[in-house]
Write an enzyme that holds these catalytic residues in place. Structure first.
Site, PDB file in Angstrom:
ATOM      1  N   ASP A 186      -3.931  -8.561  -4.143  1.00 39.66           N
ATOM      2  CA  ASP A 186      -4.093  -9.622  -3.156  1.00 39.66           C
ATOM      3  C   ASP A 186      -4.271 -10.983  -3.816  1.00 39.66           C
ATOM      4  OD1 ASP A 186      -3.792  -8.518  -0.584  1.00 39.66           O
ATOM      5  OD2 ASP A 186      -5.636  -7.405  -0.896  1.00 39.66           O
ATOM      6  N   CYS A 219      -9.287  -3.715 -10.237  1.00 37.71           N
ATOM      7  CA  CYS A 219      -8.879  -2.478  -9.569  1.00 37.71           C
ATOM      8  C   CYS A 219      -7.516  -2.620  -8.901  1.00 37.71           C
ATOM      9  CB  CYS A 219      -9.926  -2.019  -8.568  1.00 37.71           C
ATOM     10  SG  CYS A 219     -10.178  -3.185  -7.238  1.00 37.71           S
ATOM     11  N   GLU A 270     -10.422 -11.376  -4.516  1.00 32.39           N
ATOM     12  CA  GLU A 270      -8.981 -11.235  -4.277  1.00 32.39           C
ATOM     13  C   GLU A 270      -8.424 -12.393  -3.475  1.00 32.39           C
ATOM     14  OE1 GLU A 270      -8.277  -7.427  -2.441  1.00 32.39           O
ATOM     15  OE2 GLU A 270     -10.019  -7.581  -1.149  1.00 32.39           O
ATOM     16  N   HIS A 278       0.818  -1.207   0.000  1.00 34.45           N
ATOM     17  CA  HIS A 278       0.000   0.000   0.000  1.00 34.45           C
ATOM     18  C   HIS A 278       0.853   1.258   0.000  1.00 34.45           C
ATOM     19  CE1 HIS A 278      -3.250  -2.826   0.860  1.00 34.45           C
ATOM     20  NE2 HIS A 278      -3.909  -1.973   0.116  1.00 34.45           N
TER      21      HIS A 278
HETATM   22  C1  PEP Z   1      -6.055  -5.468  -4.548  1.00 36.10           C
HETATM   23  O1  PEP Z   1      -5.851  -6.281  -3.649  1.00 36.10           O
HETATM   24  O2  PEP Z   1      -5.700  -5.645  -5.728  1.00 36.10           O
HETATM   25  C2  PEP Z   1      -6.762  -4.204  -4.247  1.00 36.10           C
HETATM   26  C3  PEP Z   1      -7.172  -3.408  -5.210  1.00 36.10           C
HETATM   27  O3  PEP Z   1      -6.933  -3.860  -2.953  1.00 36.10           O
HETATM   28  P1  PEP Z   1      -5.738  -3.368  -2.020  1.00 36.10           P
HETATM   29  O4  PEP Z   1      -4.541  -3.098  -2.908  1.00 36.10           O
HETATM   30  O5  PEP Z   1      -6.196  -2.138  -1.324  1.00 36.10           O
HETATM   31  O6  PEP Z   1      -5.530  -4.522  -1.109  1.00 36.10           O
HETATM   32 MG    MG Z   2      -6.836  -6.017  -1.760  1.00 40.56          MG
END
Ligand code: PEP
Ligand code: MG
Length: 570
Positions: free
Chosen positions: A455, A502, A431, A190
């Site tokens: 994920d 996403c 995910e 993140h």
């Molecule tokens: C992901 O896991 O791809 C996602 C979009 O969520 P995050 O990156 O916030 O875990």
């Molecule tokens: Mg995620």
């Protein structure tokens, strides 16, 4: 030095060393004549911390448990120990450094020693050492010190840290620093995601940069190649200045595509949405021509704060985004806390936080917190095109529980005559491999799906996305990942359930055509990347890529897959 590029762009600037999250201090060298004064600053902070403890003791509320006294006593003992009360003075003198840095260095030494203890209780006491050091550092803020050697613009400053948490980065947002570099971290952590959303070049996984770089060293950071150059000669500097201006020109040109529709050459419309962390981000979303928010990581409202935002504050934040985007879709994900995004003051961090009480699991375990968010989300839905996205679903009962929770919240709002969008769409993130494999469980009950590739890859390949030691194994092109992706997209399309990606893959140019070939029509990415991906969509014929995409899917040879992908993208 070579690291992992996580946010592109070229930065040229001066190093500013910062320390670990909680002990976030600068380092600077002081002239000998300033040292006595610096030691006096340290002594004053020490005295102020002692009196702070004394006043805490005398003002102890009568209801406080006896443990409070024991805790205070322990912290006072730690403070008075020569290892913390004397050693930093010696460091200031011997290293000619500022007092904050001396406290930090000494604390890290102590923490490392505590780490060696076999006994878990003793090992755990390192937390107390850190807490006392933080208290001391907070006092230093009130003791006017010497400024870093040269006051310069933030954009010429490159922050060098061993590690930065997503919460740190979000705090740096107003400064617009030139670049971030860290010793640890993976491409889809993140921290990396926030760096991209700030459009700030960032390289992680540099291993020893923080140790080797000195304050004020001149740095060139090439966020494309993941290369860091320390104290370059004139020729290299000139070369990179040129590359920097070419890069900036390219980006400006791309922004001209802002209002163009993202259609493929054969006329199929593709939605390019943006990922955001804060309501303020929508200015960037619009500037880059995204046509909706595909992922609002709402948990960022929580980071860096002692108190949790109440319903009203959350409502205002969600409504601001909903109204700001007018009738364009705004997909707000319920809190994905846990993992590498812990609440400040979290009581306990699990041994395997990514597999622990994270995201929807955390929310269902904290119904009060979840209800507050759900009410705020539903209320905001009255003011725009809001959709709710549930992260990290793994099984049917969890999904049912969540849907019931949403229904109950709607009922409460009905009882109170509070308006909300009765047709609000509820979606789920795919995910976890289990969700991908048993997609019907989710597709039947949800209005839309969104694939979190970050994920999904982490859990499929068993690779901690924040750990640079295994970053080389993090592979979106692994046949297992490709099969899961194509299967999720194909199944959703067959069932008529809208599906998007996403995760970071959606913003990576190398995968745009591949995902289009799998049948994906909705992408959500960091705003700055929208024009680049749009340009790729505009130059893609779905008809032409179909055979090659299938070939990639059928191949199980990693070299071959890469070779075919290059062909697809050429
Ligand atoms: C992901 O896991 O791809 C996602 C979009 O969520 P995050 O990156 O916030 O875990
Ligand atoms: Mg995620």
């Amino acid at each position: 030095m070579h690291g992992i590029s996580v946010s592109s762009g070229i930065a040229i600037g001066y190093a500013h060393l910062i320390s670990h999250t909680s002990l976030d201090v600068a380092h600077y060298v002081l002239p000998k004549s300033f040292l006595d004064e610096e030691i006096a600053r340290f002594d004053a902070a020490l005295a102020a911390t002692r009196s702070e403890f004394a006043s805490m003791r005398s003002n102890r509320p009568t209801y406080a448990a006896a443990e409070f006294d024991a805790f205070l006593e322990l912290h006072q003992m730690i403070l008075d120990d020569p290892l913390l009360s004397v050693a930093p003075r010696e460091l200031i003198a011997s290293e000619q450094c500022n007092a904050e840095w001396a406290i930090k260095v000494q604390t890290e030494t102590l923490v490392a020693q505590f780490d060696q203890f076999e006994d878990a209780y003793l090992r755990e006491r390192q937390t107390d050492v850190k807490q006392v050091a933080e208290r001391l550092l907070k006092q230093m803020v009130g003791q006017p010190g010497h400024q870093p050697p040269s006051a310069r613009h933030d954009v010429e400053t490159i922050l060098v840290a061993h590690d930065l948490s997503p919460a740190d980065l979000i705090q740096f947002k107003p400064h617009q620093y030139g670049a971030f570099i860290t010793d640890v971290g993976g491409a889809t952590s993140h921290t990396a995601i926030v760096a991209r959303s700030l459009s700030t070049p960032c390289v992680v996984g540099l291993h020893h940069a923080r140790q080797l770089i000195r304050e004020d060293d001149l740095l060139i950071l090439d966020g494309e190649q993941g290369v860091l150059i320390v104290n370059p000669d004139k020729l290299i500097l000139a070369e990179y200045k040129l590359r920097q201006s070419v890069w900036e020109l390219e980006r400006k040109k791309l922004k001209r595509l802002r209002t163009a529709r993202a259609n493929t050459l054969d006329g199929t419309e593709v939605d390019l949405y943006a990922n955001i962390e804060k309501p303020e981000d929508i200015a960037e979303v619009k500037a880059n021509g995204a046509t909706g928010i595909g992922l609002f990581r709402s948990e960022f409202l929580f980071l860096n704060r002692e108190n949790l935002p109440d319903e009203e504050e959350q409502f205002e934040a969600y409504r601001a985004v909903a109204m700001g985007m007018e009738d364009q879709p705004v997909t707000i994900r319920t809190f994905d806390l846990g993992g590498d995004k812990q609440l400040s003051g979290a009581k306990r961090v699990a041994n395997n936080p990514a597999l622990g009480l994270r995201a929807i699991r955390f929310c269902l375990a904290e119904p009060q917190l979840f209800r507050t968010q759900m009410r705020a989300l539903l209320r905001a839905s009255h003011y725009g095109n809001v959709k709710i996205l549930i992260p990290m679903l793994s099984g049917a009962s969890e999904l049912d529980q969540t849907l019931q929770f949403i229904e109950a919240t709607k009922q409460n709002l009905d009882d109170e005559d509070i308006p909300y969008d009765r047709a609000i769409k509820i979606g789920g993130m795919v995910e976890i491999p289990a969700a991908a494999l048993a997609l019907n469980v989710f597709a039947r009950k949800l209005d839309f799906l969104s694939i979190g590739t970050n994920d999904l890859i982490q859990y499929t390949l068993a690779i901690d996305r924040t750990d640079e030691e295994v970053a080389h194994l993090y592979d979106p092109l692994h046949p297992a990942v490709l099969h899961l992706l194509s299967r999720i997209i194909a199944t959703s399309n067959r069932l008529g359930v809208p599906v998007s990606v996403c995760g970071e893959m959606a913003g990576e140019l190398a995968y745009t055509r591949l995902l289009l070939g799998f049948g994906l029509r909705q992408f959500s990415m960091f705003s700055a990347q929208v024009p680049t991906v749009k340009q790729r969509v505009l130059s893609t014929s779905l008809h032409e890529i179909a055979a090659l995409t299938q070939k990639i899917l059928r191949s199980d040879d990693p070299m071959k897959i890469r070779e075919l992908l290059d062909r697809l993208n050429s």
